[in-house]
Design a protein around this motif. Structure first.
Motif, PDB file in Angstrom:
ATOM      1  N   ALA A 204       0.804  -1.235   0.000  1.00 53.68           N
ATOM      2  CA  ALA A 204       0.000   0.000   0.000  1.00 53.68           C
ATOM      3  C   ALA A 204       0.830   1.275   0.000  1.00 53.68           C
ATOM      4  CB  ALA A 204      -0.957   0.015   1.198  1.00 53.68           C
ATOM      5  N   LEU A 205       2.062   1.203  -0.462  1.00 54.73           N
ATOM      6  CA  LEU A 205       2.838   2.421  -0.645  1.00 54.73           C
ATOM      7  C   LEU A 205       2.599   2.957  -2.058  1.00 54.73           C
ATOM      8  CD1 LEU A 205       6.214   1.496   1.108  1.00 54.73           C
ATOM      9  CD2 LEU A 205       4.490   3.125   1.890  1.00 54.73           C
ATOM     10  N   PRO A 206       2.826   4.265  -2.273  1.00 56.03           N
ATOM     11  CA  PRO A 206       2.535   4.830  -3.601  1.00 56.03           C
ATOM     12  C   PRO A 206       3.493   4.298  -4.663  1.00 56.03           C
ATOM     13  CG  PRO A 206       3.686   6.423  -2.247  1.00 56.03           C
ATOM     14  CD  PRO A 206       3.327   5.272  -1.340  1.00 56.03           C
ATOM     15  N   GLU A 207       3.106   4.481  -5.918  1.00 58.75           N
ATOM     16  CA  GLU A 207       4.001   4.118  -7.007  1.00 58.75           C
ATOM     17  C   GLU A 207       5.259   4.997  -6.963  1.00 58.75           C
ATOM     18  OE1 GLU A 207       1.986   4.400 -10.701  1.00 58.75           O
ATOM     19  OE2 GLU A 207       0.506   2.849 -10.230  1.00 58.75           O
ATOM     20  N   MET A 208       6.316   4.518  -7.582  1.00 60.03           N
ATOM     21  CA  MET A 208       7.590   5.248  -7.655  1.00 60.03           C
ATOM     22  C   MET A 208       8.141   5.562  -6.263  1.00 60.03           C
ATOM     23  SD  MET A 208       7.020   7.774 -10.942  1.00 60.03           S
ATOM     24  CE  MET A 208       5.528   8.514 -10.264  1.00 60.03           C
ATOM     25  N   HIS A 209       8.299   4.530  -5.489  1.00 65.76           N
ATOM     26  CA  HIS A 209       8.881   4.688  -4.155  1.00 65.76           C
ATOM     27  C   HIS A 209      10.051   3.728  -4.014  1.00 65.76           C
ATOM     28  CE1 HIS A 209       7.680   0.869  -2.155  1.00 65.76           C
ATOM     29  NE2 HIS A 209       6.760   0.867  -3.108  1.00 65.76           N
ATOM     30  N   LEU A 210      10.935   4.056  -3.092  1.00 62.86           N
ATOM     31  CA  LEU A 210      12.031   3.179  -2.708  1.00 62.86           C
ATOM     32  C   LEU A 210      11.977   3.080  -1.197  1.00 62.86           C
ATOM     33  CD1 LEU A 210      14.493   1.554  -3.725  1.00 62.86           C
ATOM     34  CD2 LEU A 210      15.871   3.621  -3.379  1.00 62.86           C
ATOM     35  N   GLY A 211      11.309   2.043  -0.698  1.00 67.16           N
ATOM     36  CA  GLY A 211      11.021   1.996   0.727  1.00 67.16           C
ATOM     37  C   GLY A 211      10.135   3.174   1.088  1.00 67.16           C
ATOM     38  N   PHE A 212      10.561   3.933   2.112  1.00 66.37           N
ATOM     39  CA  PHE A 212       9.814   5.127   2.518  1.00 66.37           C
ATOM     40  C   PHE A 212      10.343   6.401   1.860  1.00 66.37           C
ATOM     41  CE2 PHE A 212       8.429   2.726   6.443  1.00 66.37           C
ATOM     42  CZ  PHE A 212       7.087   2.709   6.087  1.00 66.37           C
ATOM     43  N   VAL A 213      11.026   6.268   0.739  1.00 64.07           N
ATOM     44  CA  VAL A 213      11.472   7.439  -0.019  1.00 64.07           C
ATOM     45  C   VAL A 213      10.575   7.579  -1.246  1.00 64.07           C
ATOM     46  CG1 VAL A 213      13.352   8.486  -1.322  1.00 64.07           C
ATOM     47  CG2 VAL A 213      13.853   7.187   0.771  1.00 64.07           C
ATOM     48  N   TYR A 214       9.850   8.685  -1.327  1.00 61.91           N
ATOM     49  CA  TYR A 214       8.943   8.948  -2.449  1.00 61.91           C
ATOM     50  C   TYR A 214       9.754   9.627  -3.548  1.00 61.91           C
ATOM     51  CZ  TYR A 214       4.732  10.433  -4.962  1.00 61.91           C
ATOM     52  OH  TYR A 214       3.759  10.628  -5.910  1.00 61.91           O
ATOM     53  N   LEU A 215      10.012   8.915  -4.626  1.00 61.30           N
ATOM     54  CA  LEU A 215      10.992   9.331  -5.625  1.00 61.30           C
ATOM     55  C   LEU A 215      10.638  10.623  -6.371  1.00 61.30           C
ATOM     56  CD1 LEU A 215      12.012   5.828  -7.033  1.00 61.30           C
ATOM     57  CD2 LEU A 215      13.208   7.240  -5.345  1.00 61.30           C
ATOM     58  N   PRO A 216       9.365  10.871  -6.757  1.00 65.35           N
ATOM     59  CA  PRO A 216       9.083  12.153  -7.430  1.00 65.35           C
ATOM     60  C   PRO A 216       9.431  13.358  -6.558  1.00 65.35           C
ATOM     61  CG  PRO A 216       7.290  10.613  -7.788  1.00 65.35           C
ATOM     62  CD  PRO A 216       8.183   9.984  -6.759  1.00 65.35           C
ATOM     63  N   ALA A 217       9.078  13.276  -5.265  1.00 63.52           N
ATOM     64  CA  ALA A 217       9.398  14.381  -4.351  1.00 63.52           C
ATOM     65  C   ALA A 217      10.908  14.517  -4.185  1.00 63.52           C
ATOM     66  CB  ALA A 217       8.734  14.151  -3.001  1.00 63.52           C
ATOM     67  N   LEU A 218      11.614  13.404  -4.084  1.00 58.72           N
ATOM     68  CA  LEU A 218      13.063  13.433  -3.960  1.00 58.72           C
ATOM     69  C   LEU A 218      13.698  14.100  -5.177  1.00 58.72           C
ATOM     70  CD1 LEU A 218      15.846  12.630  -2.832  1.00 58.72           C
ATOM     71  CD2 LEU A 218      15.506  10.360  -3.865  1.00 58.72           C
ATOM     72  N   PHE A 219      13.256  13.716  -6.358  1.00 57.11           N
ATOM     73  CA  PHE A 219      13.875  14.239  -7.585  1.00 57.11           C
ATOM     74  C   PHE A 219      13.749  15.755  -7.669  1.00 57.11           C
ATOM     75  CE2 PHE A 219      13.393  15.651 -11.997  1.00 57.11           C
ATOM     76  CZ  PHE A 219      14.628  15.265 -12.517  1.00 57.11           C
ATOM     77  N   TRP A 220      12.529  16.278  -7.494  1.00 51.38           N
ATOM     78  CA  TRP A 220      12.327  17.709  -7.686  1.00 51.38           C
ATOM     79  C   TRP A 220      12.931  18.525  -6.548  1.00 51.38           C
ATOM     80  CZ3 TRP A 220      11.344  19.051 -12.357  1.00 51.38           C
ATOM     81  CH2 TRP A 220      10.569  18.248 -13.184  1.00 51.38           C
ATOM     82  N   ALA A 221      12.748  18.077  -5.308  1.00 49.66           N
ATOM     83  CA  ALA A 221      13.283  18.838  -4.174  1.00 49.66           C
ATOM     84  C   ALA A 221      14.808  18.836  -4.178  1.00 49.66           C
ATOM     85  CB  ALA A 221      12.759  18.263  -2.854  1.00 49.66           C
TER      86      ALA A 221
END
Length: 265
Positions: A204-221
Motif C-alpha cells: 500500500a505504498l505509492p508508485e515510484m517509491h524506494l522503501g519510505f522514499v517517495y521518488l518524485p518528491a526526492l527528484f524535484w526537491a
C-alpha cells in the motif's frame, strides 16, 4: 506539474537554509512534505514515514552541495568528520532500533530545553572557557553516537546538536557550520538506508517509491536544493559573524518551540 513546482520551491528554501546554517534542511522538509503528501492523498498510514524518509534522502544531496562550498572556504574540519562519523552511523542505527523503547514526548521536551539553553548562549555571545578544546577520538565517537541517536529519534538535523557543541569547544562559528554540513551527510546516509529498509516490504505504498522514499518528491526537491545550498553556504561566508550568530540562535529557538509544542499537544 503543480506538485513538482511545490517540491522545487520547498527544495530551494530548504537547501538555502541548510547551506546557510549547516542544519540539513529537515526542519522545513519534514512538515511540508507531510502536508503535501496528505494533500496528494498518499497512504495515510505511511505519510509521516514517507516525509521522514524522503527528507533524509534530499539531505544526502543538500549536504554534499553545501559542504563542497564550505570546503572551498576552508570551513570543514575533516578531522572532526573522520572521528565522529563511526559514532553517527552507529547512533542512527541505535535510534531506529530503540524508537519503541523511549518516550518521544520526554525526548522532545528534554531536547527542546537543551536547545533553548544553547540558543541563549549563542544569542548572548557567551564565551566558552579559553582552554576548552575538542575531545579525542573516543570522546568524538561517543558524541557522534549520541547525535545520531537523538537525530534519528526526534527527526532533527545533526547540526542542531553539533554546532552548539563545536562552539562550546571554541570552534569558530563559520567553521562549526561548515563542519556540521559535512556531518549531515553520514546522518542522512544512515537515516535514508534505514527508511528504505524498513519500508521495502510494506504494501500500500505509492508508485515510484524506494522503501519510505517517495521518488518524485526526492527528484524535484533535491534538484532545487543542490542549486541553492551552495548559495546559502556562500552567504554564510559573506555576512557578518554577529548577524549569522543571531540568525542561527533564532532558528534554534524556533525549532525548540516547535518541538515543545509538538510534545505538549
Amino acid at each position: 506539474m503543480e506538485w513538482a513546482l511545490a517540491y522545487l520551491l520547498l527544495g530551494a528554501i530548504a537547501g538555502f537554509l541548510g547551506g546557510l546554517f549547516g542544519i540539513g534542511g529537515g526542519t522545513i522538509l519534514v512538515p511540508v512534505f507531510l502536508w503535501l503528501f496528505e494533500a496528494q492523498h498518499l497512504p495515510p498510514d505511511h505519510t509521516m514515514h514517507l516525509a521522514l524518509g524522503t527528507s533524509m534522502a534530499v539531505i544526502l544531496f543538500t549536504s554534499l552541495a553545501s559542504l563542497r562550498k564550505h570546503h572551498q572556504h576552508g570551513a570543514v574540519d575533516w578531522r572532526v568528520l573522520r572521528h565522529i562519523t563511526p559514532g553517527i552511523l552507529s547512533g542512527t542505527a541505535l535510534g531506529a532500533t530503540s524508537a519503541a523503547l523511549v518516550s518521544p514526548h520526554f525526548l522532545m521536551v528534554f531536547f527542546a530545553l537543551f536547545v533553548y539553553f544553547a540558543a541563549t548562549q549563542i544569542l548572548l555571545d557567551f564565551k566558552p572557557h579559553a582552554g576548552r578544546e575538542l575531545p579525542g577520538i573516543a570522546g568524538m565517537s561517543l558524541f557522534g553516537t549520541f547525535t545520531g541517536w537523538l537525530s534519528s529519534l526526534v527527526s532533527i538535523g545533526g547540526g542542531t546538536v553539533v554546532i552548539p557543541f563545536l562552539i562550546w569547544c571554541n570552534v569558530p562559528l563559520r567553521r562549526a557550520i561548515g563542519t556540521a554540513s559535512a556531518i549531515g551527510f553520514p546522518i542522512a546516509v544512515g537515516g535514508t538506508f534505514g527508511y528504505i529498509l524498513i519500508g521495502s516490504h510494506l504494501p500500500a505504498l505509492p508508485e515510484m517509491h524506494l522503501g519510505f522514499v517517495y521518488l518524485p518528491a526526492l527528484f524535484w526537491a533535491a534538484s532545487a536544493s543542490v542549486l541553492t545550498a551552495p548559495l546559502g553556504a556562500q552567504t554564510a561566508h559573506r555576512i557578518q559573524v554577529p548577524l549569522l550568530r543571531k540568525g542561527f540562535a533564532l532558528l534554534l529557538l524556533g525549532l525548540a518551540t516547535k518541538l515543545l509544542l509538538k510534545a505538549i499537544v
